[in-house]
Design an enzyme around this catalytic site. Structure first.
Site, PDB file in Angstrom:
ATOM      1  N   CYS A  81       0.835  -1.206   0.000  1.00 58.57           N
ATOM      2  CA  CYS A  81       0.000   0.000   0.000  1.00 58.57           C
ATOM      3  C   CYS A  81       0.874   1.262   0.000  1.00 58.57           C
ATOM      4  O   CYS A  81       1.579   1.530   0.975  1.00 58.57           O
ATOM      5  CB  CYS A  81      -0.913  -0.045   1.232  1.00 58.57           C
ATOM      6  SG  CYS A  81      -1.781   1.488   1.607  1.00 58.57           S
TER       7      CYS A  81
ATOM      8  N   CYS B 286       0.204   3.681   2.825  1.00 56.27           N
ATOM      9  CA  CYS B 286       0.698   3.078   4.075  1.00 56.27           C
ATOM     10  C   CYS B 286       2.199   3.319   4.230  1.00 56.27           C
ATOM     11  O   CYS B 286       2.676   3.627   5.327  1.00 56.27           O
ATOM     12  CB  CYS B 286       0.426   1.576   4.106  1.00 56.27           C
ATOM     13  SG  CYS B 286      -1.317   1.122   4.072  1.00 56.27           S
TER      14      CYS B 286
END
Length: 160
Positions: free
Chosen positions: A85, A88
């Site tokens: 991600c 992230c």
């Protein structure tokens, strides 16, 4: 009461597990993984935890299924993330910086949603942060929040 319901739904083993697409297993060099006895509240690094550590350090929903009981002695943030991600990874850098800056005042944990499906059941978007202040109900935020917004939340809601 609605917050409690959200927390229990989020962590409940009876929740429907959310499937996450799997990408390359990139590792984050800023992340530290430790066993339960090795970690203490003065650690400055962001610490990856598993279910057993979550139950010990954050919330033991197996022991207290109907009532939120924070297990820590200082406030914490739990980052639900995945290695694949992009947002992230961006947030990870900021959380590492804040873990250093607020060393001894807060602790920052990370839960890999690909490895800890039970803990991440109910998470519909990543990154998701679980904020655990002392003496009050936890709350969630989603997305890669800016450093300034994270600091404001830490100051106003975790360290109040």
């Amino acid at each position: 009461m609605k917050k409690n319901l959200l927390i229990f739904t989020f962590i409940s083993i009876f929740s429907v597990a959310i499937s996450f697409a799997h990408g390359p297993n990139n590792t984050n060099g800023n992340m530290e993984s430790v066993s339960g006895s090795e970690q203490n509240n003065s650690e400055s690094a962001v610490i990856e935890i598993n279910k057993a550590q979550f139950l010990e350090k954050v919330y033991n929903y197996e022991k207290n299924p109907k009532e939120w009981v924070y297990e820590g002695s200082i406030p914490c943030i739990v980052d639900f993330y995945a290695n694949w991600c992009g947002p992230c990874r961006t947030l990870s850098v900021t959380l590492q910086k804040l873990a250093e800056e607020y060393k001894g005042k807060i602790i920052v944990y990370k839960v890999n949603v690909d490895k800890e499906s039970e803990l991440s059941s109910g998470i519909s978007s990543i990154p998701t942060l679980l904020w655990c202040p002392l003496g009050s109900e936890p709350f969630f935020t989603q997305g890669a929040l800016s450093e300034n917004l994270l600091k404001a939340r830490i100051e106003s809601q975790l360290l109040k």
